[in-house]
Design an enzyme around this catalytic site. Structure first.
Site, short mmCIF file in Angstrom:
data_model
loop_
_atom_site.label_atom_id
_atom_site.label_comp_id
_atom_site.label_asym_id
_atom_site.label_seq_id
_atom_site.Cartn_x
_atom_site.Cartn_y
_atom_site.Cartn_z
N ARG A 102 0.89 -1.18 0.02
CA ARG A 102 0.05 0.19 0.20
C ARG A 102 0.92 1.33 0.03
O ARG A 102 0.21 2.36 -0.35
CB ARG A 102 -1.01 -0.08 1.02
CG ARG A 102 -0.38 0.15 2.53
CD ARG A 102 -1.34 -0.15 3.76
NE ARG A 102 -2.34 0.77 3.71
CZ ARG A 102 -2.35 2.18 3.95
NH1 ARG A 102 -1.29 2.59 4.73
NH2 ARG A 102 -3.34 2.75 4.46
N ASP A 105 -1.89 8.87 7.72
CA ASP A 105 -2.13 7.57 8.36
C ASP A 105 -1.37 7.41 9.66
O ASP A 105 -0.47 8.26 10.05
CB ASP A 105 -1.63 6.43 7.70
CG ASP A 105 -2.71 5.85 6.44
OD1 ASP A 105 -3.62 6.30 6.64
OD2 ASP A 105 -2.21 4.96 5.63
#
Ligand code: SAM
Length: 262
Positions: free
Chosen positions: A165, A179
């Site tokens: 990712r 994140d």
């Protein structure tokens, strides 16, 4: 192309070879979502190999009893060394052994692995791998947590997900930047429609369209959440003077609750 892999394909960012006794375990998790998107886009090339293919005995035996006595079986060194040497010799990259005794996988390590040209992931089973194979191969040993699983397949899937990712083109630009752990903090709360749900309203600032106010609010909430849940992260998080001012305000509001344990 970000860099050349040195393997057969040169048009992918990251090639990952997985060595396992249970190749079928990977078909489901790799068949959908972000991993599938990344492989279809040629961003990563995932190959799963059966360790038994390197077991050159009549019954393709890969394990044996523990020397010195004791329960369980140990993975024999010959197939593992032959398989890892063959895969690494293809120039496909860094050898990793998934083991509860390894360095903990965290976001920083995932980011470093995402910069590699290739990864060869060795999944252990049973009591683990004959120590001499590790002495010869000298893999990077990585753990996904202080608990013991039956095999290295689930840890390998976790590692692949965490790394893939982060490859350019997999997520929307900038999506991983805020994140949790990416900035050393936990991410703050997120909202979507409807604006009111069971009487709970989306914070007004998020509807204001004022990008500077929204950014400041998000930073404050990230600091608040980190202080509440993982205050130890604040010791190493890079904090600006403005962050420190916000953090003092957060700390004045509430004492740290510490981690919630059942
Ligand atoms: N006897 C080993 C020990 O006490 O360290 C544990 C062996 S475990 C049952 C079998 C395999 O599962 C390991 O060789 C490793 O590949 C994998 N494994 C189990 N827990 C893991 C973890 N927390 N992180 C990474 N791999 C793990």
């Amino acid at each position: 192309m970000r860099r050349r892999t040195g393997g057969e394909r040169e048009d992918v960012d990251l090639r990952i070879d997985i060595l396992t006794l249970f190749p079928e375990m990977f078909s489901g998790p790799f068949a959908g979502g972000m991993i599938r998107k990344a492989t279809e886009a040629g961003i990563c090339d995932l190959r799963v190999h059966d360790l038994r293919d390197w077991a050159h005995t009549a019954h393709r035996v890969v394990d044996d009893e523990v020397f010195g006595g004791g329960p369980g079986m140990v993975l024999k060194p010959e197939p593992i060394v032959a398989a890892c040497e063959a895969l690494v010799a293809k120039g496909t990259g860094r050898l990793v052994y998934l083991t509860p005794q390894g360095v903990p996988l965290d976001q920083t390590l995932a980011g470093r692995l995402a910069l590699e040209c290739g990864l060869v992931l060795l999944c252990g089973r049973y009591e683990g791998v004959d120590e001499r194979a590790l002495q010869i191969l000298r893999p990077l040993e990585i753990s996904i947590g202080d608990y013991v699983l039956t095999g290295g397949e689930l840890p390998a899937m976790v590692l692949v997900d965490a790394v893939v990712r982060l490859l350019p083109g997999v997520l929307a630009a900038g999506a991983a930047a805020e994140d949790s752990f990416a900035t050393g903090l936990l991410e703050g709360p997120q909202y979507t429609r409807p604006r009111v749900f069971r009487g709970l309203e989306v914070p007004e600032v998020l509807l204001s369209g004022d990008h500077a106010r929204i950014a400041a609010w998000r930073r404050y909430e990230a600091l608040r959440r980190t202080w509440r849940r993982r205050p130890e992260l604040l010791r190493s998080a890079p904090l600006s003077a403005e962050d420190r001012r916000m953090l003092r305000a957060v700390m004045a509001e509430e004492p740290p609750a510490g981690r919630t344990q059942p």
